[in-house]
Design an enzyme around this catalytic site. Structure first.
Site, PDB file in Angstrom:
ATOM      1  N   TYR B 101       0.756  -1.248  -0.043  1.00  0.00           N
ATOM      2  CA  TYR B 101       0.004   0.144   0.051  1.00  0.00           C
ATOM      3  C   TYR B 101       1.081   1.202  -0.020  1.00  0.00           C
ATOM      4  O   TYR B 101       1.916   1.183   0.631  1.00  0.00           O
ATOM      5  CB  TYR B 101      -0.884  -0.133   1.267  1.00  0.00           C
ATOM      6  N   GLU B 185      -3.260   7.594  -4.224  1.00  0.00           N
ATOM      7  CA  GLU B 185      -3.141   6.305  -3.271  1.00  0.00           C
ATOM      8  C   GLU B 185      -3.333   5.141  -4.125  1.00  0.00           C
ATOM      9  O   GLU B 185      -3.921   5.193  -5.234  1.00  0.00           O
ATOM     10  CB  GLU B 185      -4.470   6.220  -2.334  1.00  0.00           C
TER      11      GLU B 185
END
Lengths: 294, 376
Positions: B101, B185
Site C-alpha cells: 500500500y 493512493e
C-alpha cells in the site's frame, strides 16, 4: 490589548492598487487602521490617494518595510501570485501576514506554511482577516457592525463571524479572527484559543466551526487542557450531504469524518456549550457571562 | 476533484509508473476488442469514483475476449453505492507475488503532507493499521524538500517494502506535487514474480484551485442546475428538500440550511452568492433556485458585511419581474441584516411584490419558509 493586531500595528497592503486592494484599503483606513504602505511590483514610487490620506506604494515588501516599519501585511493578490507574495513578506520579515485571497492551491498553502514556520504568523488563505474593533482592521471584516469589547471570536467563516459580531455588538469584541475555510490554513482555532486565553483584554471566547477536517475536535481537546475562560461554540453544516464541498474548499464531510455532529459532541464532551443557531449561540454566551439580552 | 481509476493511471504512466496494459470501454463489444488486442486473460473493472467496487461485484475476471464482453455487459450500468458505472477498464490480469500500500495525502490537521506506506496491501489500510500497526509507516513529508531518492528508500525500508519499490514511491510523489494532487493512493501496489513494481489500482484527487496551471480533464458534468450555476460563477449544490436557500458566505448558507432543517423542513439546495454580490448575481441565484421544480418556497438570508443589502433587494425585485413572466414565481421569505439593511428593506417594501415577505430574524425567516413549503 487584543490579539495579533493592535492600534500600534503598521499595516501594508500587497496588491493595494488592484480593485479589491483599493476598495478594502479605503475601508481599513476608515476603520482606523494605520495603513502605512502598499506594495505592487513595478509600481514603486507612486502614491495612492485615499481622500485624507496618501499611502506610498513600493515595488517590494522589503522596500516598504525599510521605509515605513510595517509589521503586518494584508495580501489581496490573485491565487497564482499568492505564494510568491507571502514568500516576500516572510523574507522581509513581516511578523503577521493576512492572506485574503480565495482559491490558493493547497500545495501553495502547505508551502507557505512551511516557509513561515517560526518567522511569520499566517492568517488564511481564503479568510476575511481580523479586526480589533476601535484599534485596527487587517482584511475585509466590516468595522461598523460591532464595537470594542471583551469577547474573543474565532471562525472559519466570514459571514458567520459578522453575524455573531453583530448579535454581540452591545458587548463588543477584543479581536475577531476569520481563520479561513480552506483545508490548510496558517492559523488554527487552537492558535487563537491560546492567544485569547493569554490576552488580559479578553473575558470569553466564541468559536465558530463548520464541517470538514477535525480542527474543532482538536480545539475541544485544547480547551479541556488549557482554556479557563468561558468558551461557547457554533458549528455549521449539520444538513450537508457526504462528499460534497459546501462553498468553502475545506467544508466537506468525507465518509463519517468531519461531520458537524462529531464536532458538536467533542465540544460538548469538554463542557463547551454549542448553540443550535447563531442567535442561540449569542444567547448562550450571555448566559455564561451573566448578561441579559439588551 | 476525484479522478476515475483509468484517469489516475494515465497520470501514473505519464510519470513513469508501470500500470497493467489496458483500455477503457463503454460498451461490451469495445471490452471484447480490448481483450482481443491484449491477447491475455483480463480483468473488467467498473469505473466509479467510490470505494468498495470489488465487494459490490464491480471487478470481474475474464479468461478471454468473449468472457470480457459478457462481464462488461454485467458491469456496465451497474449501480455501485449510488454511483453508476458508465465505463469499464479492461486490463491484462497481473498476478502479484506481493501486495503493498502506498499513499501521499494532505494532512489537514498539521497543514502538511503525509506518506502512508505498508507492506500489507490489497485491503483497507485502516484495518491494517488497527490490526498490525507495525506494518504501516506514517511519515511526514517536508513540503520544501519533498521525497527524493534517499527519502523514498527510507520510506520503503520503514514500511518493509523491497528496495526496488523506492523508485515508484519517488515517482508517485512527483504525481502528487507536479499534478497538484490532494491524494495519491495505490492499493495494491504489487511486486510481480519477475520483480516489477506495478500500480494495480489508483486513486487520485486533484486540487480544483490549481487547475490554472494544468491541462487536467474538466470536472465531469453533474446535475443540470449545478452546471448552469457554475457557468454563472455561483456555488450551488442540489439537495433533496423543498425550501430553496440562498445567502452570502458559505458558513452562513450552511447555517441557514441547518436552521431550515431545525424548523422542520428539508432544504432544496445550498447556494452561496459570495461576498460583495451585485444585484445581477442575486437575480442569477434566484433564477437557478426557482428553476428547480422541487422548490416550494425560498429563503433569502443575507447578512451584509461587504455585500450591500440594497443591491440584494434590487436583485430580488428585478429577478421577480423576469421570473414572474416565466411563471416561476414562488413565495420568497427575505431576511436582510447588516450593511445597508434599512435601504434594502425599503426597496422590497416599496416594490410590494406579492410573493415576497420580509422577516427580521434568521430563525423567524426559516420558520416561515418551512411553513410555506409545507402548505404549498
Amino acid at each position: 490589548m487584543a490579539i495579533f493586531l493592535t492600534k500600534d500595528s503598521r499595516v501594508l497592503v500587497q496588491g493595494m492598487t488592484g480593485a479589491e486592494g483599493t476598495r478594502h484599503t479605503a475601508r481599513m483606513l476608515a476603520a482606523g487602521t494605520d495603513v502605512v504602505a502598499g506594495v505592487t511590483p513595478g509600481k514603486g514610487g507612486r502614491t495612492a490617494d485615499f481622500g485624507e490620506r496618501a499611502v506610498p506604494v513600493f515595488g517590494s515588501v522589503a522596500d516598504a518595510v525599510a521605509a515605513t516599519g510595517a509589521d503586518v501585511s494584508v495580501v489581496f493578490v490573485p491565487p497564482r501570485f499568492t505564494l510568491a507574495a507571502v514568500e516576500e513578506a516572510v523574507a522581509a520579515p513581516i511578523p503577521l501576514c493576512v492572506v485574503i485571497t480565495e482559491g490558493v492551491p493547497v500545495h501553495d498553502a502547505v508551502r507557505l506554511r512551511a516557509l513561515a514556520a517560526g518567522r511569520t504568523r499566517i492568517i488564511g488563505p481564503n479568510c476575511p482577516g481580523l479586526i480589533s474593533p476601535g484599534q485596527s482592521s487587517a482584511g475585509i471584516i466590516p468595522a461598523d457592525i460591532t464595537s470594542s469589547g471583551r469577547i474573543g471570536l474565532v471562525s472559519k467563516s466570514g459571514t458567520l463571524t459578522y453575524q455573531l459580531m453583530y448579535e454581540l455588538r452591545d458587548l463588543g469584541c477584543s479581536t475577531a479572527v476569520g481563520i479561513g475555510g480552506d483545508p490548510v490554513v496558517g492559523t488554527t482555532h487552537i492558535d487563537c484559543l491560546q492567544a485569547f486565553q493569554d490576552d488580559p483584554a479578553t473575558d470569553a471566547i466564541v468559536m465558530i466551526g463548520e464541517i470538514g477536517g477535525d480542527a474543532e475536535e482538536r480545539a475541544a481537546a485544547y480547551v479541556a487542557a488549557h482554556v479557563t475562560k468561558p468558551v461557547v461554540a457554533y458549528v455549521a453544516g449539520f444538513t450537508a450531504p457526504e462528499g460534497r464541498t459546501m462553498g468553502h474548499a475545506g467544508a466537506i464531510v468525507s465518509g463519517s469524518s468531519g461531520t458537524a455532529q462529531a464536532k458538536k459532541n467533542a465540544l460538548e464532551a469538554v463542557g463547551v456549550r454549542v448553540g443550535r443557531t447563531p442567535s442561540e449561540t449569542a444567547a448562550l454566551l450571555r448566559t455564561v457571562l451573566g448578561k441579559t439580552t439588551p | 476533484m476525484d479522478l476515475y481509476e483509468h484517469q489516475a493511471k494515465e497520470l501514473f504512466q505519464r510519470h513513469g509508473i508501470e500500470v497493467p496494459a489496458g483500455g477503457v470501454a463503454t460498451t461490451p463489444s469495445e471490452a471484447r476488442e480490448i481483450a482481443a488486442r491484449l491477447g491475455a486473460p483480463v480483468v473488467v473493472k467498473a469505473q466509479v469514483r467510490i470505494g468498495g467496487r470489488g465487494k459490490a461485484g464491480g471487478i470481474r475476471a475474464a479468461p478471454g475476449p468473449a468472457a470480457a464482453e459478457q462481464e462488461a455487459g454485467r458491469v456496465l450500468g451497474m449501480d455501485i453505492r449510488g454511483h453508476r458505472a458508465h465505463a469499464v477498464l479492461v486490463e491484462a490480469a497481473t498476478a502479484p507475488a506481493a501486495e503493498y500500500y502506498a499513499a501521499y495525502l494532505v494532512d489537514r490537521a498539521e497543514g502538511a503532507f503525509l506518506a502512508i506506506v505498508s507492506r500489507h496491501g490489497g485491503m483497507d489500510i485502516e484495518e491494517v493499521a488497527a490490526t498490525s500497526p507495525d506494518a504501516v509507516a506514517r511519515v511526514p513529508v517536508d513540503p520544501l524538500t519533498g521525497v527524493d531518492a534517499a527519502t523514498a528508500r527510507l520510506l520503503a525500508e520503514r514500511a518493509g517494502l523491497p528496495e526496488e519499490a523506492a523508485g515508484t514511491l519517488e515517482r508517485l510523489w512527483r504525481v502528487m506535487v507536479e499534478e497538484d494532487a490532494l491524494l495519491v493512493e495505490v492499493n495494491p501496489l504489487i511486486r510481480t514474480a519477475e520483480g516489477r513494481i506495478v500500480a494495480l489500482d489508483g486513486k487520485v484527487t486533484l486540487d480544483g484551485n490549481a487547475a490554472f496551471r494544468h491541462d487536467h480533464p474538466a470536472p465531469p458534468p453533474s446535475a443540470g442546475l449545478e452546471d448552469r450555476a457554475r457557468a454563472k460563477g455561483l456555488n450551488y449544490v442540489k439537495l433533496d428538500g423543498r425550501v430553496g436557500v440562498v445567502g452570502n458566505g458559505a458558513g452562513l448558507v450552511m447555517s441557514t440550511l441547518d436552521v431550515v432543517a431545525g424548523a422542520g423542513a428539508a432544504p432544496a439546495n445550498f447556494l452561496d452568492i459570495g461576498g460583495g454580490a451585485s444585484a445581477q448575481v442575486m437575480a442569477d441565484g434566484l433564477e437557478i433556485i426557482l428553476s428547480d421544480p422541487d422548490v416550494r418556497s425560498v429563503l433569502v438570508n443575507v447578512f451584509g458585511g461587504i455585500t450591500s443589502c440594497d443591491a440584494v433587494a434590487t436583485g430580488i425585485v428585478s429577478a421577480l419581474d423576469l421570473l414572474g413572466e416565466r411563471g416561476l414565481a414562488r413565495p420568497i421569505v427575505v431576511r436582510l441584516d447588516g450593511n445597508n439593511a434599512e435601504a434594502g428593506r425599503r426597496i422590497l417594501g416599496e416594490a410590494a411584490h406579492p410573493a415576497v415577505r420580509q422577516v427580521p430574524t434568521m430563525d423567524g425567516a426559516a420558520e416561515l419558509a418551512a411553513g410555506l413549503a409545507a402548505g404549498a
